[in-house]
Scaffold this motif. Structure first.
Motif, short mmCIF file in Angstrom:
data_model
loop_
_atom_site.label_atom_id
_atom_site.label_comp_id
_atom_site.label_asym_id
_atom_site.label_seq_id
_atom_site.Cartn_x
_atom_site.Cartn_y
_atom_site.Cartn_z
N LEU A 91 -43.97 12.27 4.97
CA LEU A 91 -44.88 11.13 4.93
C LEU A 91 -46.34 11.56 5.06
O LEU A 91 -47.20 11.06 4.33
CB LEU A 91 -44.51 10.14 6.04
CG LEU A 91 -45.34 8.85 6.09
CD1 LEU A 91 -45.21 8.07 4.78
CD2 LEU A 91 -44.91 7.97 7.27
N ASP A 92 -46.62 12.48 5.97
CA ASP A 92 -48.01 12.93 6.17
C ASP A 92 -48.56 13.59 4.91
O ASP A 92 -49.71 13.38 4.53
CB ASP A 92 -48.09 13.89 7.36
CG ASP A 92 -47.79 13.20 8.68
OD1 ASP A 92 -47.93 11.96 8.74
OD2 ASP A 92 -47.40 13.90 9.64
N LEU A 98 -52.12 10.92 -1.50
CA LEU A 98 -52.66 9.62 -1.90
C LEU A 98 -54.18 9.60 -1.75
O LEU A 98 -54.90 9.10 -2.63
CB LEU A 98 -52.03 8.52 -1.05
CG LEU A 98 -52.58 7.10 -1.25
CD1 LEU A 98 -52.32 6.62 -2.67
CD2 LEU A 98 -51.97 6.14 -0.23
N GLU A 99 -54.66 10.14 -0.64
CA GLU A 99 -56.11 10.17 -0.42
C GLU A 99 -56.81 11.07 -1.42
O GLU A 99 -57.98 10.84 -1.76
CB GLU A 99 -56.40 10.65 1.01
CG GLU A 99 -55.93 9.67 2.08
CD GLU A 99 -56.19 10.17 3.49
OE1 GLU A 99 -56.74 11.30 3.61
OE2 GLU A 99 -55.85 9.46 4.45
N GLU A 100 -56.12 12.09 -1.93
CA GLU A 100 -56.70 12.98 -2.93
C GLU A 100 -56.65 12.38 -4.33
O GLU A 100 -57.19 12.94 -5.28
CB GLU A 100 -55.96 14.33 -2.91
CG GLU A 100 -56.20 15.12 -1.63
CD GLU A 100 -55.37 16.38 -1.57
OE1 GLU A 100 -54.60 16.62 -2.55
OE2 GLU A 100 -55.46 17.12 -0.58
N GLY A 101 -55.97 11.23 -4.49
CA GLY A 101 -55.94 10.54 -5.76
C GLY A 101 -54.86 11.00 -6.71
O GLY A 101 -54.94 10.75 -7.92
N GLU A 102 -53.81 11.68 -6.18
CA GLU A 102 -52.75 12.16 -7.06
C GLU A 102 -51.87 11.00 -7.56
O GLU A 102 -51.21 11.13 -8.59
CB GLU A 102 -51.89 13.19 -6.32
CG GLU A 102 -52.67 14.46 -5.96
CD GLU A 102 -51.77 15.53 -5.37
OE1 GLU A 102 -50.53 15.40 -5.50
OE2 GLU A 102 -52.29 16.50 -4.80
N PHE A 103 -51.83 9.89 -6.86
CA PHE A 103 -51.17 8.68 -7.31
C PHE A 103 -51.90 7.48 -6.71
O PHE A 103 -52.85 7.65 -5.94
CB PHE A 103 -49.67 8.67 -6.95
CG PHE A 103 -49.38 9.04 -5.52
CD1 PHE A 103 -49.34 8.08 -4.52
CD2 PHE A 103 -49.12 10.37 -5.18
CE1 PHE A 103 -49.06 8.41 -3.21
CE2 PHE A 103 -48.84 10.72 -3.86
CZ PHE A 103 -48.81 9.74 -2.87
N ASP A 104 -51.50 6.28 -7.07
CA ASP A 104 -52.28 5.08 -6.73
C ASP A 104 -51.87 4.41 -5.43
O ASP A 104 -52.71 3.82 -4.74
CB ASP A 104 -52.17 4.05 -7.86
CG ASP A 104 -52.75 4.57 -9.16
OD1 ASP A 104 -53.91 5.02 -9.12
OD2 ASP A 104 -52.06 4.54 -10.18
N ALA A 105 -50.58 4.44 -5.10
CA ALA A 105 -50.13 3.73 -3.89
C ALA A 105 -48.90 4.41 -3.33
O ALA A 105 -48.12 5.06 -4.05
CB ALA A 105 -49.84 2.27 -4.21
N LEU A 106 -48.73 4.25 -2.01
CA LEU A 106 -47.57 4.80 -1.31
C LEU A 106 -46.79 3.65 -0.69
O LEU A 106 -47.36 2.84 0.05
CB LEU A 106 -48.01 5.79 -0.23
CG LEU A 106 -46.92 6.36 0.67
CD1 LEU A 106 -45.91 7.17 -0.14
CD2 LEU A 106 -47.52 7.21 1.80
N LEU A 107 -45.49 3.59 -0.98
CA LEU A 107 -44.64 2.52 -0.46
C LEU A 107 -43.59 3.15 0.46
O LEU A 107 -42.70 3.88 0.00
CB LEU A 107 -43.96 1.77 -1.61
CG LEU A 107 -43.13 0.54 -1.22
CD1 LEU A 107 -44.04 -0.56 -0.68
CD2 LEU A 107 -42.33 0.03 -2.41
N SER A 123 -52.66 1.71 -0.17
CA SER A 123 -53.45 2.09 -1.35
C SER A 123 -54.91 2.15 -0.95
O SER A 123 -55.29 1.73 0.15
CB SER A 123 -53.24 1.10 -2.50
OG SER A 123 -53.72 -0.18 -2.14
N ALA A 124 -55.73 2.67 -1.85
CA ALA A 124 -57.16 2.81 -1.55
C ALA A 124 -57.84 1.46 -1.45
O ALA A 124 -58.82 1.28 -0.73
CB ALA A 124 -57.83 3.67 -2.61
#
Length: 421
Positions: A91-92, A98-107, A123-124
């Motif tokens: 998870l970490d 996610l913060e680096e922008g490799e994908f848009d959202a984490l569920l 998400s951002a």
């Protein structure tokens, strides 16, 4: 009558040629073109000219359950633009990606002992809330299917449990409008109320400004001695009214051509408000009638109030009662859209200063007898005639008053001056 025509033509041509008229007409024309082609314009900013949708990448993190696969299948039906993948890392690490922008959202998904799905969407930004709503709907379906499997329910039994209640509305009065007709009427009436409100407000101010400007230039002293005040006041009102109709006609033609040439579908959405059925056409006819009545009512009031001031800077103060009446009528009309049968809406619809907006709301929303709007129209016409007669007296004396005073108490002095002429 020739002098009346000269004043009317002068008022009309001066405004038509004015820079403010040209600029306003062009600006609102561009707004209309943009609004009627909004879908086509926004598609230009999409990738590949709007031919392909941008994928919203969502990574699903789950410890024990196997929801990612089901969720991907559900989103393939519900919203194909959402790409679902299963996260293999911790998870970490996923949050860092996610913060680096490799994908848009984490569920993040967990399932309780009773079979309830708990999901955490990260998400951002939350501006793309339509994606999260689709994900929530898909998870709800998955949860229902899981519960059905535990209870050994068949697909038909599950469908019965999720089946919405069939609820229809009807009125026992044959002339009452259906729910669909009310929705269409509400949208059309809302648009026309806004048009009437803005037109009356703008063009009334325009008349008062013209009167005050002519008075400050002392041209009025010459006019008042050669042309009867009643001819002057109504020539100006009719001239500015024709300016308003010209402007609205231009916008209507541009809007119609733009809609027909836009290439967008004319079905559904806002276009459903303009199906031009028999009810819609009658509503538009009433809208034109009440627009004309409202304009002449407030324009007459604004003309003789404008004659009381010597400077255009004082117009806002003396026209405050006119603005309050117009705003009050608009507020009543908008309230009437939700409750057209309210008692105070019915009463105020017969008050001439509120009739153009409030009675129009009742006519558009309800199937009322013809005599009701007919009485309201008659009362408004009588009020216009009385205001015209009284306004001519105030106008004749007011244009000869100079000074800094611009209070309504000057009406009495203006009437006295008119008697001396």
């Amino acid at each position: 009558m020739n002098r009346f025509g000269l004043i009317l033509a002068k008022s009309y041509m001066n405004k038509i040629k004015s820079r403010s008229f040209i600029i306003t007409t062009i600006i609102f024309t561009l707004v209309i073109i943009g609004a009627t082609n909004f879908q086509s314009i926004t598609s230009l900013f999409d990738g590949n000219g709007g031919d392909s949708e941008e994928q919203w990448q969502v990574v699903v993190y789950e410890e024990e359950t196997d929801i990612a696969g089901n969720l991907s299948a559900q989103m393939g039906i519900l919203n194909p633009s959402i790409d679902i993948t299963s996260g293999e890392e911790g998870l970490d690490e996923l949050e860092a990606q996610l913060e680096e922008g490799e994908f848009d959202a984490l569920l993040t998904v967990n399932t309780t002992e009773v079979g309830r799905i708990q999901a955490d969407y990260l998400s951002a930004s939350l501006t793309a809330n339509s994606y999260s709503g689709d994900l929530q709907a898909a998870l709800q379906t998955i949860q229902s299917n899981m519960a059905a499997n535990r209870l050994s329910l068949s697909a038909d039994e599950l469908a019965t449990l999720n089946m919405p209640v069939s609820f229809s509305q009807s009125a026992y009065v044959e002339s009452a409008k259906s729910a669909e007709e009310l929705d269409q009427a509400r949208g059309l009436v809302y648009v026309l109320i806004f048009v009437i409100y803005m037109s009356v407000l703008i063009y009334s101010m325009m008349i008062a400004t013209e009167v005050a400007t002519e008075k400050s230039s002392r041209v009025m002293e010459i006019l008042i001695s050669s042309v009867p005040p009643i001819q002057q006041i109504f020539a100006k009102i009719l001239g500015i009214g024709l300016v308003g109709l010209t402007q609205i006609l231009i916008w209507a033609i541009v809007g119609t051509l733009s809609v027909n040439l836009s290439g967008d579908s004319l079905e559904g959405g806002i276009y459903s408000l303009f199906d031009f059925s028999a009810g819609s056409i009658s509503t538009i006819i009433y809208g034109i009638v009440f627009f004309i009545l409202g304009y002449f009512l407030y324009a007459t009031l604004a003309a003789f109030l404008g004659s009381l001031v010597s400077r255009t800077e004082d117009l806002q103060q003396v026209l405050m009662p006119v603005n309050i009446l117009i705003v009050g009528g608009a507020l009543l009309a908008f309230y009437g859209l939700a409750s057209p049968e309210a008692g105070f809406i019915t009463v105020t619809s017969y008050i001439p200063f509120f009739t153009p907006l409030v009675m129009f709301t009742r006519v558009g929303m309800l199937n009322i007898p013809f005599w009701e709007p007919a009485i309201a129209i008659l009362l408004t016409l009588l009020t216009i005639l009385v205001l015209g007669w009284f306004g001519a007296k105030v106008y004749r004396g007011g244009v000869l008053m100079y000074g800094n005073s611009s209070s309504l108490k000057d009406i009495k002095q203006a009437v006295k001056l008119s008697k001396k002429e």
